[in-house]
Design a protein around this motif. Structure first.
Motif, PDB file in Angstrom:
ATOM      1  N   ILE A  24      49.150  30.442  48.414  1.00 34.32           N
ATOM      2  CA  ILE A  24      48.703  31.581  47.608  1.00 34.32           C
ATOM      3  C   ILE A  24      48.021  31.121  46.326  1.00 34.32           C
ATOM      4  CG2 ILE A  24      51.004  31.843  46.578  1.00 34.32           C
ATOM      5  CD1 ILE A  24      49.863  35.013  46.980  1.00 34.32           C
ATOM      6  N   MET A  25      48.465  29.992  45.776  1.00 36.87           N
ATOM      7  CA  MET A  25      47.902  29.515  44.524  1.00 36.87           C
ATOM      8  C   MET A  25      46.451  29.074  44.731  1.00 36.87           C
ATOM      9  SD  MET A  25      49.123  29.618  41.562  1.00 36.87           S
ATOM     10  CE  MET A  25      50.897  29.653  41.415  1.00 36.87           C
ATOM     11  N   GLY A  52      53.005  26.429  54.050  1.00 40.79           N
ATOM     12  CA  GLY A  52      53.701  25.927  52.864  1.00 40.79           C
ATOM     13  C   GLY A  52      54.668  26.973  52.311  1.00 40.79           C
ATOM     14  N   ALA A  53      55.026  26.785  51.047  1.00 41.24           N
ATOM     15  CA  ALA A  53      56.009  27.680  50.433  1.00 41.24           C
ATOM     16  C   ALA A  53      55.527  29.133  50.449  1.00 41.24           C
ATOM     17  CB  ALA A  53      56.288  27.243  48.999  1.00 41.24           C
ATOM     18  N   GLY A  58      60.705  34.476  49.408  1.00 36.75           N
ATOM     19  CA  GLY A  58      61.422  35.740  49.455  1.00 36.75           C
ATOM     20  C   GLY A  58      60.602  36.946  49.016  1.00 36.75           C
ATOM     21  N   THR A 182      42.916  20.760  58.047  1.00 39.34           N
ATOM     22  CA  THR A 182      41.958  19.805  57.496  1.00 39.34           C
ATOM     23  C   THR A 182      42.608  19.137  56.285  1.00 39.34           C
ATOM     24  OG1 THR A 182      40.225  21.357  58.162  1.00 39.34           O
ATOM     25  CG2 THR A 182      39.570  19.563  56.698  1.00 39.34           C
ATOM     26  N   LEU A 184      43.426  16.670  53.230  1.00 39.78           N
ATOM     27  CA  LEU A 184      42.756  15.837  52.248  1.00 39.78           C
ATOM     28  C   LEU A 184      43.399  14.457  52.331  1.00 39.78           C
ATOM     29  CD1 LEU A 184      40.971  16.045  49.409  1.00 39.78           C
ATOM     30  CD2 LEU A 184      43.234  15.469  48.552  1.00 39.78           C
ATOM     31  N   GLY A 214      50.988  22.548  45.843  1.00 35.36           N
ATOM     32  CA  GLY A 214      52.393  22.926  45.691  1.00 35.36           C
ATOM     33  C   GLY A 214      53.322  21.729  45.673  1.00 35.36           C
ATOM     34  N   TRP A 216      53.518  19.420  47.566  1.00 31.81           N
ATOM     35  CA  TRP A 216      52.823  18.190  47.967  1.00 31.81           C
ATOM     36  C   TRP A 216      51.871  17.696  46.871  1.00 31.81           C
ATOM     37  CZ3 TRP A 216      53.886  22.305  51.101  1.00 31.81           C
ATOM     38  CH2 TRP A 216      54.605  22.063  52.271  1.00 31.81           C
ATOM     39  N   HIS A 235      64.520  24.532  49.555  1.00 36.61           N
ATOM     40  CA  HIS A 235      65.226  25.768  49.246  1.00 36.61           C
ATOM     41  C   HIS A 235      65.286  26.591  50.526  1.00 36.61           C
ATOM     42  CE1 HIS A 235      66.792  28.956  46.697  1.00 36.61           C
ATOM     43  NE2 HIS A 235      66.069  29.779  47.422  1.00 36.61           N
ATOM     44  N   GLU A 236      66.515  27.045  50.858  1.00 38.98           N
ATOM     45  CA  GLU A 236      66.684  27.743  52.127  1.00 38.98           C
ATOM     46  C   GLU A 236      66.775  29.242  51.938  1.00 38.98           C
ATOM     47  OE1 GLU A 236      69.180  25.705  55.110  1.00 38.98           O
ATOM     48  OE2 GLU A 236      69.763  24.461  53.415  1.00 38.98           O
ATOM     49  N   ILE A 237      66.544  29.938  53.031  1.00 39.77           N
ATOM     50  CA  ILE A 237      66.463  31.396  52.998  1.00 39.77           C
ATOM     51  C   ILE A 237      66.724  31.905  54.412  1.00 39.77           C
ATOM     52  CG2 ILE A 237      63.945  31.200  53.274  1.00 39.77           C
ATOM     53  CD1 ILE A 237      63.692  33.692  51.464  1.00 39.77           C
ATOM     54  N   PHE A 342      55.134  25.190  40.181  1.00 36.41           N
ATOM     55  CA  PHE A 342      55.547  26.577  39.963  1.00 36.41           C
ATOM     56  C   PHE A 342      56.979  26.862  40.424  1.00 36.41           C
ATOM     57  CE2 PHE A 342      50.964  26.785  39.614  1.00 36.41           C
ATOM     58  CZ  PHE A 342      50.814  27.548  38.461  1.00 36.41           C
ATOM     59  N   MET A 343      57.782  25.811  40.533  1.00 39.10           N
ATOM     60  CA  MET A 343      59.207  25.991  40.776  1.00 39.10           C
ATOM     61  C   MET A 343      59.452  26.886  41.999  1.00 39.10           C
ATOM     62  SD  MET A 343      60.420  24.339  38.086  1.00 39.10           S
ATOM     63  CE  MET A 343      62.135  24.811  38.095  1.00 39.10           C
ATOM     64  N   HIS A 345      58.977  30.254  41.738  1.00 39.32           N
ATOM     65  CA  HIS A 345      58.403  31.566  41.432  1.00 39.32           C
ATOM     66  C   HIS A 345      56.885  31.533  41.389  1.00 39.32           C
ATOM     67  CE1 HIS A 345      59.417  29.602  37.544  1.00 39.32           C
ATOM     68  NE2 HIS A 345      58.244  30.057  37.177  1.00 39.32           N
TER      69      HIS A 345
END
Ligand SMILES: Cc1cc2nc3c(=O)[nH]c(=O)nc-3n(C[C@H](O)[C@H](O)[C@H](O)COP(=O)(O)OP(=O)(O)OC[C@H]3O[C@@H](n4cnc5c(N)ncnc54)[C@H](O)[C@@H]3O)c2cc1C
Ligand code: FES
Lengths: 391, 546
Positions: A24-25, A52-53, A58, A182, A184, A214, A216, A235-237, A342-343, A345
């Motif tokens: 998303i970032m 990725g994250a 959540g 792809t 990098l 992120g 990585w 971190h699990e969910i 970004f931890m 969040h």
């Protein structure tokens, strides 16, 4: 071309910006850069979109934070999220059910009280609520151990995946090339500045690389000899069977790090802190997590005992030493820009951070923020503080 | 009402072939229904002519049991105040309260079934109503209100502590290969636990009426026990366990009482296959059963229909035809011959080569999906073998995960008795054996099968989430071509069964629609089947932070 994502064999030879990471970032940054008029934007990801994250989180978006800067930014992010469905033409199931933060000790209560004061000073409707009011908001809650809670009815949850697809589709409409699968594998410089990136499908010449990889991102930075201090932590969910809607807010408890909310599909989605997780890029599920989560959740909402876990998974938090992100240019290497750290969040940060980064790079706006969150603070020792971090 | 005067009866079309032994009464949506004490609730409902058990998640299409083996979502009902109970897994007791879920009105007249009619082409939930803010917000409100399947449970459940068990060899799956391997391992002197998820041993062979090897006495063999997850991690804060520094393999088993946390030297996976429903328009309606379901029902004394259309191929289908009786069956027909399954709501006819053939049930077999989840969670590799996803194993059953073995149909390969015994001996010799490379690689995928033509009704390819063939095609057209992306974009594989019924079919259909050839399925996430929170709440006993 009508497809949202491109075939790696169509990778161009030149670009004005290459964004590494289609989470998303990275997508928010690419979208905003293109919106501000940057011509040739390319986004690379080593895997599939949502791998990725950004595809594993959540979906909580809140403005209840303990630092002024986070409160200010999240307020703006929430506003973007609220308009996202109609602006980007994709349903993201944004729902303002509020966030209810529970405190079960006087220390935690004092911590909440301080944050609430700060949030109110910034115009948020957050308030402290007692156990009885908690029960009015969530009737199924066992409130005997609750000292106090903070509640902001404006906070929200979303379904994360369509945010990624929505940004991707909007990027495409603006001519951005999105290349999943792809990776990098190299960054070339002339000693002073970035000149190109390498992938298994060929090179792309570019003066500007945004590292939005992120968890990585330290690996990506290392490709060009830059050391970043952020580290991946699993971190699990998990999600339960879908139930008819009963739970309005996202409920969180700071001491255990437990949080849970009900998705638009009716599943309860939530997680909990697990102090025992070693650092590393590990996305496996654990039995320990299930045990910790089930105990805390059924303790707080006993009627959930019969409810079943349908699926558990894990992603990586991108943890920085001081809990604040690492963004902006890197001293000594022109054209290498960071957008990471970004931890747990970063999802809610992305809508606003993409916008700010684009305006910063193109017009020099928000220079103070980008100075404060620059990588160089770890060399100079000017670390920052945020206490309302979950997990 | 007692069983006496209504021992043999046929309503709906399911037929009870055995008199009720111990009559009890269920309260189904307030109506009394006769049952035999202890028989599966689903069986009692079918025998009483009730084949419509509930409505699907999205389009509120009528649904009924399909597998009768605890792997599909067709028999979910609210039982004694607990939502989403697989009614094929609970024994009937007198006075049991059974309720239909996810209906506005009744199961028969569900007002929300208009969604199915309103969106004949399917609903594009990603993009619908995104033009105007107020309408979008209203749509979201409505969507939230009708989401979910069951209501919250009526009462709390008490937490149950897991039982702890250590064995040399754990065999999962009590079919023919599992039994042979377990016996062989026990003969080597290993302590062996064999678990079978169903209530009878023998698996496929048992259902086909073939001979089933006798279980040797030293094997601790348990029925009604399923492996629900496999983990690799150190014991930290595990109740009843010494902490470990090293990662250990934990297999979580579940029986009627709760969970067993097992540490084993070797894990042997012989979990067989799951039947895959054919992609035919309307084939998601009640009255469609797998051949194995039909055979299980017959073991319970129930014929799934009076006039049964057979679709597909295979030994189980042949056996079902024989046991149902030649005058009761039509076919078998090839799935490609059948263009629609009609009925309101239960199967009333199938359309074969353009001809409408009246019937009251459809029994299918043919494509099977290896039940690979346990092996995959243990670290075994899963790959496409031209027909479905299978667990890769060598001649001694060794998989890519040290100490994890697989044999039988889950590997897609033939293990005769001698080979199955060799696997058992290998497993008894111990863990830590590295796989002996090269493992047998499945042949490359053949040309993708042609897509069935779109018909007047929806072709549901994932029953749990109401995903249609059309949805898969749309995802591929948007550029989401790989199986992980298509899973997320369409939601297939994310429902109650977590893809057991649909992953093989969707894997194939994605390729047929022009997407990528999936070499492996999407990640097999734990648990293998839904697991109640109360049963998990005592796994860890370290103090909780305040
Ligand atoms: C379980 C969990 C729950 C969370 N809950 C929340 C929440 O409720 N609210 C919230 O705001 N945040 C939450 N987060 C955090 C949030 O998900 C992340 O902060 C956010 O998604 C980060 O986005 P990103 O784009 O920076 O990273 P990612 O989404 O991880 O994207 C990075 C991408 O970079 C790619 N990449 C890596 N290396 C390379 C390379 N060499 N070449 C090309 N591509 C590469 C990766 O494949 C990946 O797709 C949660 C996180 C987790 C794990
Ligand atoms: S059929 Fe169960 S998840 Fe697809």
């Amino acid at each position: 071309m009508s497809t949202v994502v491109c075939d790696p064999r169509d990778l161009p030879e030149d670009a004005d910006v290459v964004v590494v990471g289609a989470g998303i970032m990275g997508l928010s940054a690419a979208y905003n850069l293109a919106l501000e008029g940057v011509g040739r934007v390319v986004v690379l990801d080593k895997g599939y979109l949502c791998g990725g994250a950004s595809g594993r989180n959540g979906g909580g978006v809140r403005s209840q934070w303990s630092s002024e800067i986070n409160i200010r930014l999240m307020k703006r992010s929430l506003a973007i999220c609220a308009e996202f469905a109609t602006r980007m033409r994709i349903n993201v199931w944004f729902r303002r059910g509020g966030y209810l933060f529970l405190a079960r000790s006087s220390e935690r209560a004092a911590q909440l009280a301080r944050s609430v004061e700060l949030q109110r000073a910034h115009g948020l409707p957050t308030r402290l609520v007692d156990a009885a009011e908690c029960r009015r908001i969530v009737p199924e809650l066992a409130t005997d151990a609750i000292v106090v809670a903070s509640y902001n009815p404006q906070d929200a949850v979303v379904f994360p995946w369509p945010f990624v697809w929505g940004y991707a589709a909007a990027c495409r409409r603006l001519g951005v090339g999105i290349f999943p699968f792809t990776e990098l594998i190299g960054i070339e410089t002339d000693g002073r500045r970035v000149t190109a990136v390498a992938t298994p499908f060929g090179k792309v010449r570019t003066p500007l690389v945004v590292n939005a990889a992120g968890a990585w991102s330290p690996e990506v930075a290392r490709l060009v000899g830059v050391e970043m201090p952020n580290r991946p932590h699993r971190h699990e969910i998990c999600a339960t069977e879908p139930l008819k809607p009963f739970l309005k807010p996202l409920v969180a408890e700071l001491a255990t790090g437990l949080y849970f909310s009900q998705s638009m599909r009716g599943e309860l989605v939530g997680g909990i802190s697990n102090e025992q997780v070693p650092e590393g890029l590990d996305q496996r599920s654990s039995l320990r997590f299930l045990g910790l989560y089930a105990r805390a959740l059924t303790g707080l909402v006993p009627r959930l005992g019969h409810v079943r876990v349908l699926r558990q998974w894990a992603g990586c938090y991108d943890i920085t030493p001081d809990g604040s992100p690492i963004v902006g240019e890197v001293d000594g290497l022109e054209g290498f820009v960071l957008l990471a750290g970004f931890m747990g969040h970063g999802f809610m940060m992305a809508p606003i951070m993409g916008q700010l980064l684009a305006r910063y790079l193109l017009a020099g706006e928000e220079a103070e923020l980008f100075a404060r969150w620059n990588l160089r603070r770890f060399a100079t020792g000017e670390l920052l503080q945020e206490t309302m971090i979950l997990g | 009402m007692t069983g006496g005067d209504r021992v043999f009866y046929a309503r709906g079309m399911c037929v009870r072939r055995r008199p009720i032994q111990e009559p009890v009464e269920l309260l189904v949506d307030g109506e009394r229904v006769a049952a035999d004490r202890g028989e599966p609730v689903a069986a009692a409902l079918l025998a009483a002519g009730r084949s419509l058990f509930g409505r699907s998640v999205k389009y509120h299409r009528p649904r009924g049991p399909l597998c009768l083996e605890g792997r599909c979502d067709g028999c979910l009902m609210r039982v004694d105040g607990v939502p989403n109970v697989m009614s094929c897994r609970v024994g009937a007791e007198d006075g049991m309260r059974v309720e239909t879920q996810n209906v506005l009105g009744s199961a028969r007249v569900d007002l929300l079934a208009v969604t199915d009619w309103f969106f004949p082409e399917g609903m594009d939930h990603h993009h619908m109503f995104t033009r105007f803010g107020p309408i979008n917000r209203l749509m979201q409100k409505v969507a939230r209100r009708i989401a979910g399947v069951g209501r919250l449970p009526d009462a709390a459940a008490s937490a149950v502590a897991p039982r702890e068990l250590d064995v040399d060899v754990l065999v999962v799956g009590g079919g023919r290969s599992g039994i042979v391997a377990a016996n062989a391992a026990a003969r080597e002197g290993a302590s062996v636990l064999l678990v079978e998820e169903q209530q009878t041993f023998g698996g496929e062979a048992g259902l086909l009426g073939e001979s089933v090897p006798v279980l040797g006495p030293p094997v601790d063999a348990r029925r009604g026990v399923g492996a629900v997850a496999v983990y690799q991690e150190p014991a930290v804060g595990f109740a009843g366990r010494e902490p470990t520094d090293e990662a250990v393999r934990w297999v979580l088993l579940e029986d009627a009482e709760g969970l067993l946390r097992v540490r084993c030297g070797s894990l042997v996976v012989a979990t067989g296959t799951d039947p895959v429903p054919p992609p035919i328009a309307g084939a998601d309606r009640p009255g469609v059963f797998s051949a194995r379901a039909a055979l299980r029902a017959l073991q319970w004394g129930i014929a799934v229909g009076g006039r049964v259309a057979l679709v597909g191929w295979g030994a189980a289908l042949d056996r079902a035809a024989t046991v149902l009786g030649p005058e009761q069956v039509l076919g078998p027909f090839a799935p490609t011959q059948v263009s629609a399954v009609e009925g309101r709501p239960r199967v009333e006819a199938i359309v074969v080569d353009g001809r409408r053939l009246p019937c009251d049930a459809l029994v299918f077999d043919g494509v099977r999906s290896a039940a690979y989840a346990v092996a995959a969670q243990a670290g075994g590799e899963v790959a496409w073998d031209g027909r479905g996803f299978v667990v890769l194993a060598d001649d001694d059953g060794r998989t890519h995960a040290p100490g994890t073995f697989a044999l039988g149909r889950v590997t897609g390969r033939l293990f005769d008795r001698a080979r199955a015994e060799a696997v058992g001996r290998c497993a008894a010799k111990g863990a830590g054996l590295a796989p002996s490379p090269p493992l047998v690689r499945p042949p490359p995928r053949s040309a993708p099968a042609p897509l069935p033509a779109q018909a007047s009704d929806k072709i549901v390819v994932c029953r749990c989430e109401d995903v249609t063939l059309h949805d898969l095609e749309e995802a591929v057209q948007s550029g989401y071509r790989d199986i992980e992306s298509v899973k997320r974009y369409t939601g297939f594989g994310t429902g109650w069964c977590q893809g057991k019924q649909c992953v093989a079919l969707c894997g194939q259909m994605i390729a047929s629609a022009g997407g990528d050839d999936a070499e492996r399925p999407f990640t097999a996430r734990p648990p293998v089947r839904p697991l109640a929170l109360a049963r998990l709440a005592k796994l860890v006993d370290e103090p909780e932070p305040r």
